[in-house]
Design a protein around this motif. Structure first.
Motif, mmCIF file in Angstrom:
data_model
loop_
_atom_site.group_PDB
_atom_site.id
_atom_site.type_symbol
_atom_site.label_atom_id
_atom_site.label_comp_id
_atom_site.label_asym_id
_atom_site.label_seq_id
_atom_site.Cartn_x
_atom_site.Cartn_y
_atom_site.Cartn_z
ATOM 1 N N GLY A 38 -37.700 19.307 -2.954
ATOM 2 C CA GLY A 38 -36.800 18.759 -2.372
ATOM 3 C C GLY A 38 -36.315 19.261 -1.031
ATOM 4 N N ARG A 39 -35.990 20.623 -0.988
ATOM 5 C CA ARG A 39 -35.469 21.005 0.138
ATOM 6 C C ARG A 39 -36.463 21.264 1.383
ATOM 7 N N VAL A 40 -37.564 21.791 0.939
ATOM 8 C CA VAL A 40 -38.419 21.970 2.004
ATOM 9 C C VAL A 40 -39.640 20.979 2.363
ATOM 10 N N ARG A 41 -39.871 19.920 1.424
ATOM 11 C CA ARG A 41 -40.593 18.789 1.569
ATOM 12 C C ARG A 41 -40.389 17.495 1.428
ATOM 13 N N GLY A 42 -38.937 17.286 1.288
ATOM 14 C CA GLY A 42 -38.288 16.143 0.922
ATOM 15 C C GLY A 42 -38.710 15.383 -0.212
ATOM 16 N N VAL A 43 -39.267 15.838 -1.122
ATOM 17 C CA VAL A 43 -39.909 15.339 -2.453
ATOM 18 C C VAL A 43 -38.531 15.084 -3.595
ATOM 19 N N LEU A 44 -38.559 13.726 -3.910
ATOM 20 C CA LEU A 44 -37.286 13.248 -4.723
ATOM 21 C C LEU A 44 -37.937 13.154 -6.221
ATOM 22 N N THR A 45 -37.509 14.365 -6.968
ATOM 23 C CA THR A 45 -37.933 14.451 -8.287
ATOM 24 C C THR A 45 -37.045 15.313 -9.099
ATOM 25 N N THR A 46 -37.234 15.300 -10.289
ATOM 26 C CA THR A 46 -36.439 16.193 -11.262
ATOM 27 C C THR A 46 -37.322 16.911 -12.157
ATOM 28 N N SER A 47 -37.022 17.961 -12.788
ATOM 29 C CA SER A 47 -38.037 18.960 -13.476
ATOM 30 C C SER A 47 -38.606 18.250 -14.706
ATOM 31 N N GLU A 48 -37.908 17.033 -15.093
ATOM 32 C CA GLU A 48 -38.594 16.264 -16.322
ATOM 33 C C GLU A 48 -39.986 15.421 -15.681
ATOM 34 N N HIS A 49 -39.851 15.167 -14.489
ATOM 35 C CA HIS A 49 -41.221 14.644 -13.829
ATOM 36 C C HIS A 49 -41.999 15.563 -13.434
ATOM 37 N N ILE A 50 -42.074 16.959 -13.538
ATOM 38 C CA ILE A 50 -43.049 17.793 -12.964
ATOM 39 C C ILE A 50 -43.763 18.465 -14.065
ATOM 40 N N VAL A 51 -45.152 18.441 -13.722
ATOM 41 C CA VAL A 51 -46.255 19.017 -14.594
ATOM 42 C C VAL A 51 -46.882 20.385 -13.895
ATOM 43 N N ILE A 52 -46.538 21.544 -14.475
ATOM 44 C CA ILE A 52 -47.472 22.528 -13.822
ATOM 45 C C ILE A 52 -48.862 22.618 -14.157
ATOM 46 N N CYS A 53 -49.807 22.694 -13.338
ATOM 47 C CA CYS A 53 -51.276 22.963 -13.465
ATOM 48 C C CYS A 53 -51.912 23.816 -13.016
ATOM 49 N N SER A 54 -53.414 24.167 -13.204
ATOM 50 C CA SER A 54 -54.039 25.228 -12.623
ATOM 51 C C SER A 54 -54.607 24.999 -11.242
ATOM 52 N N GLY A 55 -53.877 24.904 -10.365
ATOM 53 C CA GLY A 55 -54.282 24.326 -9.062
ATOM 54 C C GLY A 55 -54.464 22.887 -8.850
#
Length: 471
Positions: free
Chosen positions: A160-177
């Motif tokens: 949100g700070r550096v790219r202006g993305v509007l999201t929350t931790s519940e909407h994020i999935v970490i992946c292998s690249g």
């Protein structure tokens, strides 16, 4: 028969003892063959005679005799008070290793790589123990397919700070690249009603292969100087875009087209996949915020640490619309159940400490200087060529004069051991496909960059001069 031997001194050794021989003869043959095969390499230690005797159930004197015999033959080296080791000599073949590509070239300008010599090793080494000290034991257990809760929370704020993305931790999935991230999205879409996906033309060949492997038909989306053309996005259930710096042409998606893509996606109830692969690096323009901020429920934001840090970390992330979260989490669970949690924790610490911001600012200056040096080198050696897509990112595209073909340049580059990428493999579908050379100026190591540029300049100068003279 085979014996697995573990010494009391901590040296593990597996030997195949041939049947039909006495123990002494069998041990001598097995050790000699292991050295000849290269399974025991020069300089490797062997178990002490006492430890090996215990493991094999033979007299220590038997092992002492075998060691002495093989030492006399030149296979082993024994010294009083020191461990027995495999001797260096013609009997011991070196282990087969793959020759790295960089060992075969004098200048490496392949696409898609940062300068790996600039990886912030000291900051990473500080980040990992700090992260481990503050991490709950539960985070080291069975992996959550969504990724570390700590990293997801940190990323939501950071993006949100550096790219202006509007999201929350519940909407994020970490992946292998990004590669895995795109596959997860394609699998999730294909599991629903999607049958096709639009990809920019040109685009990375791997992206087309990933979509097709998920069972989706690929629809070309034409690109010009203002980025992808939204009028081609009429039938597909999704489109993959690189709005900040199109790969490989380098165009930035115009504000009008960003708004039009977002409008179409919302009106049709479909998705855009935003590949923000090198959005941190811009030089001649103000930062371009993420497309995701215009339509968070219709844009899947995808980023990674591959360009900012190193592709070998295999760290990426997806900021997902609500309607795709469950399907992507399930696809991730099926794929590998989760990404390396220790790397996630260290990366979270790197962000929270400000070390990542400092590293990116430092690298932005370095890559900007590299780009300027590339422009100056081509202007000096090959003024007939033109260079594009240089306002941001880690690569540039060189357009060639009409009398010079892409194949001519690549053939000359191979002869001179300069690693380059042609533009042709990125095109798909029908229509006019221009030729060109893609130069990844982030790839050469810092201490090699000046020399690599000199090789590149001489190559381009020789090709353009030779072609001009022949015409």
């Amino acid at each position: 028969m085979a014996d697995s031997c573990t010494s009391a001194g901590g040296i593990d050794l597996h030997l195949d003892l041939p049947p039909g021989r006495g123990r002494r003869s069998a041990l001598e043959v097995a050790l000699r063959q292991a050295i000849r095969d290269g399974r025991l390499a020069p300089g490797e230690w062997l178990p002490s005679s006492r430890a090996l005797a215990v493991q094999l159930g033979v007299a220590r004197g038997t092992v002492v005799e075998v060691y002495a015999q093989l030492a006399a033959e030149g296979y082993l080296r024994t010294r009083p008070g020191a461990a027995t080791e495999v001797a260096h000599g013609p009997h011991a073949p070196s282990r087969v290793t793959a020759e790295p590509v960089t060992a075969r070239v004098v200048a490496d300008f392949r696409l898609g790589r940062p300068d790996l010599s600039m990886f912030p090793r000291a900051e990473w080494l500080r980040a990992l123990p700090r992260a481990l000290q503050t991490t709950a034991h539960s985070e080291l257990g069975p992996a959550d397919p969504r990724g570390s809760p700590r990293l997801r929370a940190v990323l939501a704020n950071y993006l949100g700070r550096v790219r202006g993305v509007l999201t929350t931790s519940e909407h994020i999935v970490i992946c292998s690249g990004f590669t895995q991230g795109l596959r997860l999205v394609c699998d999730a879409l294909a599991a629903g009603t999607a049958r096709s996906i639009a990809l920019e033309n040109p685009c990375l060949p791997d992206h087309r292969a990933i979509a097709e492997a998920s069972g989706l038909a690929v629809v070309p989306l034409d690109v010009d100087g203002s980025g992808a053309r939204p009028e081609g996005f009429t039938r597909s259930a999704a489109a993959v875009l690189a709005p900040a710096h199109q790969a490989p042409l380098g165009a930035t998606l115009s504000a009008e087209r960003r708004a039009e893509f977002a409008r179409i996606a919302a009106a049709r109830g479909v998705y855009l996949v935003e590949d923000d692969y090198d959005g941190e690096f811009r030089y001649d323009r103000h930062p371009v915020g993420a497309l995701q901020g215009l339509a968070p429920e219709h844009v899947i934001y995808a980023g990674s640490a591959s360009k900012s840090l190193a592709p070998g970390l295999r760290l990426g992330w997806l900021a997902l619309p609500s309607g795709l979260i469950d399907a992507v989490i399930e696809a991730k669970r099926r794929a590998d159940r989760g990404t390396d949690v220790l790397a996630q924790l260290a990366f979270a610490e790197l962000i929270e400490s400000g070390a990542l911001d400092r590293h990116i600012r430092r690298m932005r200056r370095r890559y900007g200087n590299r780009r300027d040096a590339l422009i100056a080198t081509l202007a000096r050696y090959a003024p007939a060529v033109s260079i594009h897509g240089i306002a941001a990112g880690l690569h540039a595209v060189v357009s060639l004069p009409e009398h010079i073909s892409e194949a001519d340049v690549l053939t000359a580059a191979q002869q001179r051991k300069v690693a380059l990428t042609g533009l042709t493999p990125f095109w798909h579908g029908t229509g006019h496909h221009t030729e060109g050379i893609v130069i990844g100026y982030g790839t050469p190591l810092e201490h090699e960059y000046a020399s690599a540029l000199e090789h590149l300049g001489q190559l381009m100068g020789a090709v353009t001069k030779s072609s001009t003279e022949s015409h």
